[in-house]
Scaffold this active site. Structure first.
Site, PDB file in Angstrom:
ATOM      1  N   GLY A  44       0.573  -4.358  10.656  1.00 37.77           N
ATOM      2  CA  GLY A  44       1.507  -4.317   9.096  1.00 37.77           C
ATOM      3  C   GLY A  44       1.777  -2.307   9.474  1.00 37.77           C
ATOM      4  N   LYS A  60       1.223  -0.754   0.036  1.00 37.82           N
ATOM      5  CA  LYS A  60      -0.048  -0.131  -0.056  1.00 37.82           C
ATOM      6  C   LYS A  60       0.573   1.252  -0.336  1.00 37.82           C
ATOM      7  CE  LYS A  60      -3.696  -2.330   2.216  1.00 37.82           C
ATOM      8  NZ  LYS A  60      -4.237  -2.796   3.770  1.00 37.82           N
ATOM      9  N   GLY A 106      -0.950   0.946   6.094  1.00 34.61           N
ATOM     10  CA  GLY A 106      -0.948  -0.025   7.332  1.00 34.61           C
ATOM     11  C   GLY A 106      -2.035  -0.964   6.594  1.00 34.61           C
ATOM     12  N   ASP A 107      -1.978  -2.248   7.637  1.00 34.80           N
ATOM     13  CA  ASP A 107      -2.565  -3.659   7.737  1.00 34.80           C
ATOM     14  C   ASP A 107      -2.928  -4.452   9.104  1.00 34.80           C
ATOM     15  OD1 ASP A 107      -4.530  -5.211   5.037  1.00 34.80           O
ATOM     16  OD2 ASP A 107      -3.915  -6.308   6.367  1.00 34.80           O
ATOM     17  N   SER A 108      -4.301  -4.871   9.032  1.00 36.05           N
ATOM     18  CA  SER A 108      -4.517  -5.196  10.597  1.00 36.05           C
ATOM     19  C   SER A 108      -4.904  -6.387   9.579  1.00 36.05           C
ATOM     20  CB  SER A 108      -5.206  -4.495  11.357  1.00 36.05           C
ATOM     21  OG  SER A 108      -4.360  -3.143  11.871  1.00 36.05           O
TER      22      SER A 108
END
Length: 196
Positions: free
Chosen positions: A108, A55, A71-73
């Site tokens: 992340g 991203k 970001g990524d969760s």
């Protein structure tokens, strides 16, 4: 210099605005399913970091000189990564599986400034309440958890059903302020530079 959020997440935006920053919102368009499919044997923390990095990489060329955050969760429950449920039915299934259990929320981050980057995954332990069937159904019907990793929020209705967290609360909401602060310091930047 601006802080650019490569995400349309209202929770990530809220964390930054509550912390005095008005980020530029420029959501990345990446094929998350393809990225995950290419990483089937990777450790869970690597998967969320790779998504965050994809991203940030997609957005950074549009913002030279700025700081870009991707970001990524995902929730690691019983050894399996859980993403967004997307439907009320799937949310109910998820909550039946996680109610009364402890899991790990992995968030992340990829923070890019010029040719420098920090890629790191924050880990926070979440203990879910043994929510009643009626509350699970009502929460799913509210729509709130449908686009949330782990099918919950900490900062809104979902807060009723979280018994305990161990770790960084902002990470659970979607963006670790301590991690971003450390990245900015690594770049030789002060957090206060970005305050409104």
């Amino acid at each position: 210099m601006r802080l650019v959020l490569a995400s349309a997440s209202p929770s990530r935006r809220m964390i930054l605005t509550s912390a005095g920053v008005d980020p530029v919102i420029d959501p990345a368009d990446v094929d998350e399913d393809a990225i995950q499919a290419s990483l089937v044997d990777a450790p869970p923390a690597h998967v969320v970091a790779a998504l965050a990095e994809a991203k940030a990489d997609a957005v950074a060329p549009r913002h030279p000189g700025d700081v870009v955050i991707g970001g990524d969760s995902m929730l690691l429950l019983d050894g399996v990564l859980q993403g967004k449920p997307h439907t009320p039915e799937r949310t109910v299934e998820r909550w039946r599986a996680q109610a009364g259990k402890t899991a790990e929320l992995l968030t992340g981050h990829c923070i890019i400034h010029g040719d420098r980057r920090v890629v790191e995954t924050a880990r926070t332990t979440v203990t879910f309440a043994a929510a009643s069937e009626a509350d699970i159904a009502a929460y799913a019907a509210s729509g709130e958890p449908l686009a949330c990793a782990g099918a919950f929020t900490l900062e809104a209705l979902g807060g009723w059903f979280i018994d305990r967290i161990e770790g960084d609360p902002s990470s659970v909401i979607g963006l670790s302020l301590p991690l971003v602060r450390r990245a900015l310091y690594d770049f030789g930047l002060d957090v206060s530079t970005f305050w409104r």
